[in-house]
Design an enzyme around this catalytic site. Structure first.
Site, PDB file in Angstrom:
ATOM      1  N   HIS A 107       3.315  65.917  20.853  1.00 21.35           N
ATOM      2  CA  HIS A 107       2.848  67.302  20.894  1.00 21.35           C
ATOM      3  C   HIS A 107       3.411  68.077  22.084  1.00 21.35           C
ATOM      4  CE1 HIS A 107       0.599  70.844  19.859  1.00 21.35           C
ATOM      5  NE2 HIS A 107       0.301  70.244  18.726  1.00 21.35           N
ATOM      6  N   GLY A 108       4.246  69.022  21.757  1.00 15.53           N
ATOM      7  CA  GLY A 108       4.759  69.918  22.788  1.00 15.53           C
ATOM      8  C   GLY A 108       5.876  69.322  23.632  1.00 15.53           C
ATOM      9  N   THR A 128      -1.627  75.169  15.581  1.00 14.57           N
ATOM     10  CA  THR A 128      -1.107  73.801  15.516  1.00 14.57           C
ATOM     11  C   THR A 128      -2.270  72.872  15.812  1.00 14.57           C
ATOM     12  OG1 THR A 128       0.526  72.264  16.422  1.00 14.57           O
ATOM     13  CG2 THR A 128      -0.386  73.873  17.949  1.00 14.57           C
ATOM     14  N   THR A 129      -2.033  71.560  15.761  1.00 18.50           N
ATOM     15  CA  THR A 129      -3.123  70.610  15.987  1.00 18.50           C
ATOM     16  C   THR A 129      -3.544  70.683  17.447  1.00 18.50           C
ATOM     17  OG1 THR A 129      -1.988  69.251  14.358  1.00 18.50           O
ATOM     18  CG2 THR A 129      -3.808  68.226  15.527  1.00 18.50           C
ATOM     19  N   GLU A 161      -1.906  57.655  18.428  1.00 19.39           N
ATOM     20  CA  GLU A 161      -0.905  58.581  18.948  1.00 19.39           C
ATOM     21  C   GLU A 161      -1.628  59.440  19.985  1.00 19.39           C
ATOM     22  OE1 GLU A 161       1.849  60.437  16.278  1.00 19.39           O
ATOM     23  OE2 GLU A 161       2.061  62.181  17.580  1.00 19.39           O
ATOM     24  N   GLU A 189       1.261  62.923   8.379  1.00 14.68           N
ATOM     25  CA  GLU A 189       0.106  63.391   9.151  1.00 14.68           C
ATOM     26  C   GLU A 189      -0.827  64.125   8.196  1.00 14.68           C
ATOM     27  OE1 GLU A 189       2.550  64.357  13.272  1.00 14.68           O
ATOM     28  OE2 GLU A 189       1.555  65.958  12.182  1.00 14.68           O
ATOM     29  N   ARG A 208      10.414  83.014   3.465  1.00 13.33           N
ATOM     30  CA  ARG A 208      11.078  83.816   2.440  1.00 13.33           C
ATOM     31  C   ARG A 208      10.731  83.394   1.009  1.00 13.33           C
ATOM     32  NH1 ARG A 208      15.407  87.292   3.754  1.00 13.33           N
ATOM     33  NH2 ARG A 208      14.627  88.402   5.561  1.00 13.33           N
ATOM     34  N   HIS A 258       8.417  70.842  16.866  1.00 12.82           N
ATOM     35  CA  HIS A 258       8.643  72.276  17.052  1.00 12.82           C
ATOM     36  C   HIS A 258       9.826  72.574  17.961  1.00 12.82           C
ATOM     37  CE1 HIS A 258       7.845  76.289  18.795  1.00 12.82           C
ATOM     38  NE2 HIS A 258       7.565  76.574  17.548  1.00 12.82           N
ATOM     39  N   ARG A 272       0.553  75.393   4.667  1.00 12.60           N
ATOM     40  CA  ARG A 272       1.305  76.485   5.301  1.00 12.60           C
ATOM     41  C   ARG A 272       2.779  76.143   5.512  1.00 12.60           C
ATOM     42  NH1 ARG A 272      -1.352  76.430  11.293  1.00 12.60           N
ATOM     43  NH2 ARG A 272      -3.254  76.508  10.068  1.00 12.60           N
ATOM     44  N   HIS A 273       3.115  74.856   5.644  1.00 10.42           N
ATOM     45  CA  HIS A 273       4.532  74.491   5.732  1.00 10.42           C
ATOM     46  C   HIS A 273       4.885  73.445   4.668  1.00 10.42           C
ATOM     47  CE1 HIS A 273       2.652  71.751   8.572  1.00 10.42           C
ATOM     48  NE2 HIS A 273       2.641  72.623   9.564  1.00 10.42           N
ATOM     49  N   HIS A 314       3.488  66.915   8.120  1.00 12.67           N
ATOM     50  CA  HIS A 314       2.043  67.144   8.110  1.00 12.67           C
ATOM     51  C   HIS A 314       1.702  67.997   6.890  1.00 12.67           C
ATOM     52  CE1 HIS A 314      -1.659  68.755  10.587  1.00 12.67           C
ATOM     53  NE2 HIS A 314      -2.001  68.291   9.408  1.00 12.67           N
ATOM     54  N   ASN A 374       9.659  65.414  13.462  1.00 13.61           N
ATOM     55  CA  ASN A 374       8.740  66.179  12.621  1.00 13.61           C
ATOM     56  C   ASN A 374       9.472  67.424  12.093  1.00 13.61           C
ATOM     57  OD1 ASN A 374       6.871  68.258  11.883  1.00 13.61           O
ATOM     58  ND2 ASN A 374       5.236  67.050  12.792  1.00 13.61           N
ATOM     59  N   ARG A 401      -0.773  69.979   5.432  1.00 13.06           N
ATOM     60  CA  ARG A 401      -2.030  70.615   5.857  1.00 13.06           C
ATOM     61  C   ARG A 401      -2.815  71.072   4.646  1.00 13.06           C
ATOM     62  NH1 ARG A 401      -1.901  72.232  11.644  1.00 13.06           N
ATOM     63  NH2 ARG A 401      -3.915  73.133  11.178  1.00 13.06           N
ATOM     64  N   ASP A 408       8.240  69.753   9.928  1.00 19.46           N
ATOM     65  CA  ASP A 408       7.333  70.769   9.361  1.00 19.46           C
ATOM     66  C   ASP A 408       7.905  72.184   9.457  1.00 19.46           C
ATOM     67  OD1 ASP A 408       5.485  68.773   8.975  1.00 19.46           O
ATOM     68  OD2 ASP A 408       4.157  69.395  10.611  1.00 19.46           O
ATOM     69  N   HIS A 409       8.536  72.467  10.610  1.00 18.91           N
ATOM     70  CA  HIS A 409       8.909  73.867  10.833  1.00 18.91           C
ATOM     71  C   HIS A 409      10.216  74.275  10.143  1.00 18.91           C
ATOM     72  CE1 HIS A 409       5.299  74.469  12.891  1.00 18.91           C
ATOM     73  NE2 HIS A 409       5.549  73.515  13.760  1.00 18.91           N
TER      74      HIS A 409
HETATM   75  N1  PXP Z   1       2.183  64.439  16.568  1.00 16.27           N
HETATM   76  C1  PXP Z   1       1.162  64.989  15.873  1.00 16.27           C
HETATM   77  C2  PXP Z   1       0.055  64.115  15.440  1.00 16.27           C
HETATM   78  C3  PXP Z   1       1.177  66.359  15.549  1.00 16.27           C
HETATM   79  O1  PXP Z   1       0.147  66.888  14.856  1.00 16.27           O
HETATM   80  C4  PXP Z   1       2.270  67.137  15.946  1.00 16.27           C
HETATM   81  C5  PXP Z   1       2.312  68.593  15.591  1.00 16.27           C
HETATM   82  O2  PXP Z   1       2.390  68.726  14.216  1.00 16.27           O
HETATM   83  C6  PXP Z   1       3.319  66.527  16.636  1.00 16.27           C
HETATM   84  C7  PXP Z   1       3.240  65.169  16.961  1.00 16.27           C
HETATM   85  C8  PXP Z   1       4.553  67.255  17.032  1.00 16.27           C
HETATM   86  O3  PXP Z   1       4.275  68.271  17.923  1.00 16.27           O
HETATM   87  P1  PXP Z   1       5.411  69.320  18.260  1.00 16.27           P
HETATM   88  O4  PXP Z   1       5.728  70.027  16.987  1.00 16.27           O
HETATM   89  O5  PXP Z   1       4.752  70.195  19.275  1.00 16.27           O
HETATM   90  O6  PXP Z   1       6.574  68.559  18.793  1.00 16.27           O
END
Ligand code: PXP
Length: 252
Positions: free
Chosen positions: A202-203, A108-109, A159, A78, A26, A225, A57-58, A51, A15, A53, A17-18
């Site tokens: 997630h996490g 976050t989600t 998921e 996502e 910036r 992340h 935001r990203h 994702h 992922n 959103r 996104d970040h």
């Molecule tokens: N899976 C889903 C559905 C998510 O929404 C996210 C967070 O955007 C992730 C996985 C990844 O989570 P993390 O960024 O904490 O690794």
């Protein structure tokens, strides 16, 4: 040989996104999102996840097409189950769509999708996405009722939200972590029994990924992340390669 098979069985979706979060801090175009996607692909990612959103935001609308055009691995989009997002998804036709709950004020989600209580709407929502060839996934808590409802509304994938597990790991709360792992094990087994493909995310980080990667029904992890943060120290390629290594070790 056995190892090679196992390696193929558990996919890593990266992922990014970040990377966009940093870029947007910036307002310019650095760090470049497409470059990150290509680098992740080269480092062994099996898919790229983004994702889009509601508040952008990203990831932004233009990122979706740009990343899809650049990569040759599948894109997993996502998104919240809104009309706007479905329109965008149908216009771009990503390989996979993961429906997630979304609240503007969350960082976050935070939780899983309420599938059981919104089944009729979700069934109607999912059908055109599947007709367009997307593999539709629902991001849910490891809860029996939600798994059953996901199968019922026509999703091909669930998921499992491992955020609670990740938090218990971070807090060194061994009993609660183990209880959550048991919930994840049974949700994964039930999902497979009902014909669903099982993913998780997630996490996740190097420390906590092992027990999740060892759940045999799980075929894909989506991780963002931590990998982007770790890239600050070791580079994105090294971070992804190490995550792959940890995932493979857990499947031995
Ligand atoms: N899976 C889903 C559905 C998510 O929404 C996210 C967070 O955007 C992730 C996985 C990844 O989570 P993390 O960024 O904490 O690794």
């Amino acid at each position: 040989m056995a190892l090679a098979m196992q390696e193929q069985e558990l996919r890593l979706g990266v992922n990014i996104d970040h990377v966009a979060t940093l870029r947007n801090a910036r307002g310019g175009s650095d760090p470049d999102l497409v470059r990150a996607a290509l680098l992740a692909q080269g480092a062994g990612a099996d898919g790229i996840t983004i994702h889009l959103r509601e508040d952008r935001r990203h990831i932004r609308d233009a990122d979706l097409g740009a990343v899809m055009r650049a990569i040759r691995i599948p894109l997993n989009l996502e998104m919240a189950a809104t009309e706007e997002m479905r329109r965008i998804a149908l216009a771009h036709r990503p390989h996979a769509i993961c429906l997630v709950p979304e609240r503007r004020e969350e960082r976050t989600t935070e939780g899983g999708l309420e599938v059981a209580g919104d089944a009729a709407r979700l069934r109607d929502y999912i059908a055109p996405l599947r007709d367009a060839g997307a593999r539709v996934s629902l991001f849910i808590a490891p809860d029996e009722a939600q798994v059953e409802a996901a199968a019922h509304v026509g999703a091909q994938v669930v998921e499992l939200h491992v955020g609670a597990y990740s938090e218990h790991c971070a807090a060194n709360a061994a009993e609660r972590r183990d209880a959550e792992l048991r919930r994840l094990f049974s949700a994964a087994a039930l999902g497979k029994e009902l014909g669903l493909e099982i993913h998780a995310g997630h996490g996740l980080n190097f420390e906590n990924v092992g027990p999740i990667a060892a759940i045999p029904e799980i075929l894909e992890l989506n991780i963002g992340h931590f990998l982007i943060g770790e890239a600050v120290f070791v580079g994105l390629e090294a971070a992804i390669r190490e995550m792959r290594r940890q995932m493979n070790l857990a499947r031995l």
